[in-house]
Design an enzyme around this catalytic site. Structure first.
Site, mmCIF file in Angstrom:
data_model
loop_
_atom_site.group_PDB
_atom_site.id
_atom_site.type_symbol
_atom_site.label_atom_id
_atom_site.label_comp_id
_atom_site.label_asym_id
_atom_site.label_seq_id
_atom_site.Cartn_x
_atom_site.Cartn_y
_atom_site.Cartn_z
ATOM 1 N N LYS A 53 14.462 9.548 18.980
ATOM 2 C CA LYS A 53 15.921 9.399 19.087
ATOM 3 C C LYS A 53 16.329 7.946 18.864
ATOM 4 C CE LYS A 53 16.106 13.527 21.916
ATOM 5 N NZ LYS A 53 15.950 14.119 23.242
ATOM 6 N N GLN A 97 16.483 12.078 29.378
ATOM 7 C CA GLN A 97 15.427 12.929 28.817
ATOM 8 C C GLN A 97 14.837 13.839 29.904
ATOM 9 O OE1 GLN A 97 14.501 13.022 25.402
ATOM 10 N NE2 GLN A 97 13.492 14.866 26.129
ATOM 11 N N ASP A 120 24.566 15.082 25.521
ATOM 12 C CA ASP A 120 23.732 16.281 25.439
ATOM 13 C C ASP A 120 24.425 17.488 26.072
ATOM 14 O OD1 ASP A 120 21.554 17.523 24.374
ATOM 15 O OD2 ASP A 120 20.165 17.020 25.987
#
Ligand code: NAP
Length: 294
Positions: A53, A97, A120
């Site tokens: 990422k 994450q 996200d």
């Protein structure tokens, strides 16, 4: 007949070209999109995902900061870091994450984020907005699946779509998106999980099958209708003595048998994975644009 391969890597590369131009124009207007990538601990897969990422961000001209928290630091340390990132005007998007080490509450940490920076789409506000069909950040993997299908010419509208897996990260938001009224949804959705009886019988009725179970071999060619479109979200490391590291990455679908039956199928790797990263970049640019508008 061999199935058409839905090449997520190539599509993501094309999307990156467009996004690179968008970033240039944002930078010219005085806003450099920025993302804070937060990793707790050294889970090997998480290390690779965060690195990927950060690399994609650099490739597009997006500023990224990687924050690695020692797992012994505890929930409070991650909460303080999220507070700092929420307050930092140079950071438009935050990605925590997952999974987190034992003892951490992902739910509490996700809820701690500014929903306007939750690129996200896992903050309860964004989850709720998605369920209601209201604008908000959509989780990157389900969004990547939808974009890959649409850009490949497969509209879910009117089709029976089976989603295998009901996680908050992939299966459930995908099923919600597919079932929403509107041009990106309008599908009839079967949401399957470990308590689903006669999985093969159900899948054989579906026009599109999306596998997100996290188990290699969950879906085989014998469970599919001829001409089906198959999207494999799964990423599983299996033993393979012939590979240099002794393992290899496979999806949830048995590719060999499924590609004999399907009209189209995504490979693993090179299918949904690159699309997930591309959607994270897209959401970050959206967050930066909204900050630019004030
Ligand atoms: P997860 O949280 O473990 O959820 C798995 C889901 O699959 C659960 O709902 C489970 O049912 C269901 N399931 C498991 N085995 C099944 C079976 N044999 N038949 C039917 N349903 C079954 O996993 P996740 O986070 O959604 O991830 C799923 C997979 O996608 C993993 O391999 C992950 O690595 C991969 N992934 C890939 C990307 C990407 O960018 N390509 C992104 C995210 C995740 P129950 O609810 O009944 O337990």
């Amino acid at each position: 007949m061999a199935a058409r391969i839905l090449d997520g890597r190539a599509l993501a590369a094309r999307l990156h070209e467009t996004m690179r131009a968008e970033v240039v124009s944002l930078v010219r207007s005085g806003v450099t999109p920025g993302i804070g990538l937060v990793r707790v601990g050294e889970d090997p897969a998480s290390v690779v995902y965060v690195r990927t990422k950060a690399k994609a961000s650099a490739d597009l001209g997006i500023h990224s900061e990687v924050h690695v928290v020692d797992p012994r630091a505890g929930q409070g340390a991650v909460e303080s870091l999220l507070d700092q990132l929420n307050a930092n005007p140079d950071v438009h998007g935050i990605l925590l994450q997952l999974p987190l080490p034992e003892g951490y509450s992902a739910d509490r940490l996700l809820a701690r984020m500014d929903p306007g920076k939750d690129v996200d789409g896992l903050h309860p506000v964004n989850v709720g907005r998605l369920c209601l069909g209201l604008p908000g950040f959509v989780p990157c993997t389900p969004l990547g699946v939808l974009v890959l299908l649409e850009e490949s010419g497969y509209r879910p509208r009117g089709n029976l779509v089976a989603v295998v897996g009901r996680s908050a990260l992939v299966g459930r938001p995908l099923a919600n998106l597919l079932s929403l009224r509107g041009e990106h949804g309008d599908a009839t959705v079967l949401l399957c999980h470990t308590q689903t009886r006669r999985l093969g019988e159900l899948l054989r009725q579906a026009d599109i099958v999306v596998a997100a179970a996290g188990r290699a071999g969950t879906v085989t060619g014998a469970m599919l209708k001829p001409g089906v479109v198959v999207v494999d979200v799964g990423m599983n490391r299996v033993a393979d003595p012939s590979s240099p590291g002794g393992t290899r990455l496979v999806g949830d679908v048995d590719f060999a048998s499924a590609s004999e039956v399907a009209e189209a199928i995504t490979p693993v790797p090179g299918g949904v994975g690159p699309m997930t990263v591309a959607m994270l970049m897209r959401n970050t640019i959206t967050a930066a644009k909204s900050a630019a508008r004030g």
